[in-house]
Design an enzyme around this catalytic site. Sequence first.
Site, short mmCIF file in Angstrom:
data_model
loop_
_atom_site.label_atom_id
_atom_site.label_comp_id
_atom_site.label_asym_id
_atom_site.label_seq_id
_atom_site.Cartn_x
_atom_site.Cartn_y
_atom_site.Cartn_z
N HIS A 1 0.84 -1.20 0.00
CA HIS A 1 0.00 0.00 0.00
C HIS A 1 0.88 1.25 0.00
O HIS A 1 1.73 1.41 0.85
CB HIS A 1 -0.93 0.01 1.22
CG HIS A 1 -2.10 -0.90 1.07
ND1 HIS A 1 -3.30 -0.72 1.73
CD2 HIS A 1 -2.28 -2.01 0.31
CE1 HIS A 1 -4.15 -1.67 1.38
NE2 HIS A 1 -3.55 -2.47 0.52
N TYR B 1 -9.26 5.43 7.30
CA TYR B 1 -9.42 5.79 8.71
C TYR B 1 -10.42 6.92 8.77
O TYR B 1 -10.19 7.97 8.17
CB TYR B 1 -8.09 6.28 9.30
CG TYR B 1 -7.07 5.19 9.53
CD1 TYR B 1 -6.25 4.74 8.50
CD2 TYR B 1 -6.91 4.62 10.80
CE1 TYR B 1 -5.30 3.75 8.72
CE2 TYR B 1 -5.95 3.62 11.02
CZ TYR B 1 -5.16 3.20 9.98
OH TYR B 1 -4.23 2.22 10.20
N PRO C 1 -4.56 0.25 18.65
CA PRO C 1 -4.29 -0.21 17.28
C PRO C 1 -4.38 0.87 16.20
O PRO C 1 -4.06 0.60 15.05
CB PRO C 1 -5.37 -1.28 17.05
CG PRO C 1 -6.46 -0.92 18.00
CD PRO C 1 -5.80 -0.31 19.19
N LYS D 1 0.77 -0.16 15.00
CA LYS D 1 2.17 -0.26 15.44
C LYS D 1 2.51 -1.49 16.28
O LYS D 1 3.68 -1.81 16.46
CB LYS D 1 2.54 1.01 16.24
CG LYS D 1 2.68 2.25 15.39
CD LYS D 1 4.00 2.27 14.64
CE LYS D 1 3.98 3.19 13.45
NZ LYS D 1 3.79 2.53 12.15
N TYR E 1 3.73 6.47 10.17
CA TYR E 1 2.92 5.31 9.77
C TYR E 1 3.78 4.25 9.08
O TYR E 1 3.64 3.05 9.35
CB TYR E 1 1.76 5.76 8.88
CG TYR E 1 0.68 4.71 8.76
CD1 TYR E 1 -0.41 4.70 9.62
CD2 TYR E 1 0.77 3.70 7.80
CE1 TYR E 1 -1.39 3.72 9.54
CE2 TYR E 1 -0.20 2.71 7.70
CZ TYR E 1 -1.28 2.73 8.57
OH TYR E 1 -2.24 1.76 8.49
C1 PHB Z 1 -6.16 -4.47 10.59
O1 PHB Z 1 -6.19 -4.67 9.36
O2 PHB Z 1 -6.49 -5.34 11.40
C2 PHB Z 1 -5.72 -3.13 11.06
C3 PHB Z 1 -5.26 -2.20 10.15
C4 PHB Z 1 -4.85 -0.95 10.59
C5 PHB Z 1 -4.92 -0.64 11.93
C6 PHB Z 1 -5.37 -1.58 12.84
C7 PHB Z 1 -5.77 -2.83 12.42
O3 PHB Z 1 -4.54 0.60 12.33
#
Ligand code: PHB
Length: 389
Positions: A72, A200, A292, A296, A384
């Site tokens: 990505h 997000y 989450p 990280k 990130y």
């Molecule tokens: C996930 O795909 O489980 C996932 C992706 C990004 C995050 C947290 C979990 O910030």
Amino acid sequence: MRTQVGIIGAGPAGLLLARLLKIQGIDSVILEQRDRAYVESRIRAGVLEQGTATQLRDAGVAERLDREGLVHEGVEIAAGERHFRIDFQELTGKTVVVYGQTEVCKDLIAARLAGDGPIVWNAADVAVHDIDGNRPRLTYRCDGQDHDLVCDFVAGCDGFHGVSRQSMPADLLRTFERVYPFGWLGILADVPPCSHELIYARHERGFALASMRSPTRSRYYIQCSLDERLEAWPDARIWEELQRRLGRAAAARMVTGPSIEKSIAPLRSFVSTPMQSGRLFLAGDASHIVPPTGAKGLNLAISDVHYLQRALVAWYKTGAADLLERYSETALARVWKAERFSWWMTGLLHRLHDETSFEAQMQIAELDYIASSRAAQTALAENYVGLPY
Ligand code: PHB
Ligand code: APR
């Protein structure tokens, strides 16, 4: 029994450490309290920093990652109906790889069991002894018998609820903690993702995240209250809520379907210092937890292991103890920055207050600023994709 490094926990931290040590000719035994099927079916996060992917490649366990992982180059941030994109590739020259932690563990377990050394599954009552001498010992029960494992070093890779952190001298430990007043309700489903990149979303009803595991498997999350019960969330209600929070464009593309897994997880920031006492070294969730939101958790476990294996290899090859002595300080410098980023992302995107509050206006203003500032986008992107080791 005798080994060089006794490792507690067969999560990504313990498994990768064992693998990297083996490549350098250092033997270890992994003690894991669960069985293999449990470890290989546990659903965890799925975003790998570029440096994490490199570590796995260096460990020779990235064949499937390179074949199946989704590279990505950016993420989308949504605030109501406004969307903007953070272009990692353009801002940092780096990318991330979407590949489930569960798959990382399966690949590492396969490599380990192909000749690297033992994993003792169902190891009960693991206890750590004599970390102040140069022959620390692990005791445990397995198959109804008591066992004793004498080592040069012990690596505590047994997660937040493990025994390692508790085995550090209590008067040495300092802990720092933030418990957030909400959780994440996650859903996994065999439907194509609604977007080719992660979304997000900040929304007045609460945070939402659109993620994926493959072109045919989606992972979504919504912010929920801590006392929420899964029974109150049939699949249809989750899909409806996701469609509201992720915005019209994503909702229009969202394919819904039956869930394969659903869970509610609390969010927590936690750091325990130091990460070493005598011959006991902690790595990963055993020493720190991040919410989450910044993706990280797994990546920090991998960077801890990078520093720890480097220090152990130096000791075994040359007798030099300086990297071991500095392990805690070195690892924590990176941990704290990831803690900061995860805490910041969490505060930016979650509903904490009423939409009419000053705090909510600050979130909206900050998102507006990030949307319009290359400097702000670069700061987000470089955290990130992962700060340098
Ligand atoms: C996930 O795909 O489980 C996932 C992706 C990004 C995050 C947290 C979990 O910030
Ligand atoms: N004895 C033996 N094994 C134990 C014990 C114990 N007392 N306690 C826990 N374990 C095992 C767990 O069953 C698990 O397999 O230790 C392992 C720890 O693995 P993880 O929890 O995956 O921790 P870590 O390897 O540090 O990886 C961190 O996992 O929780 C996610 O978000 C987190 O992505 C991050 C990653």
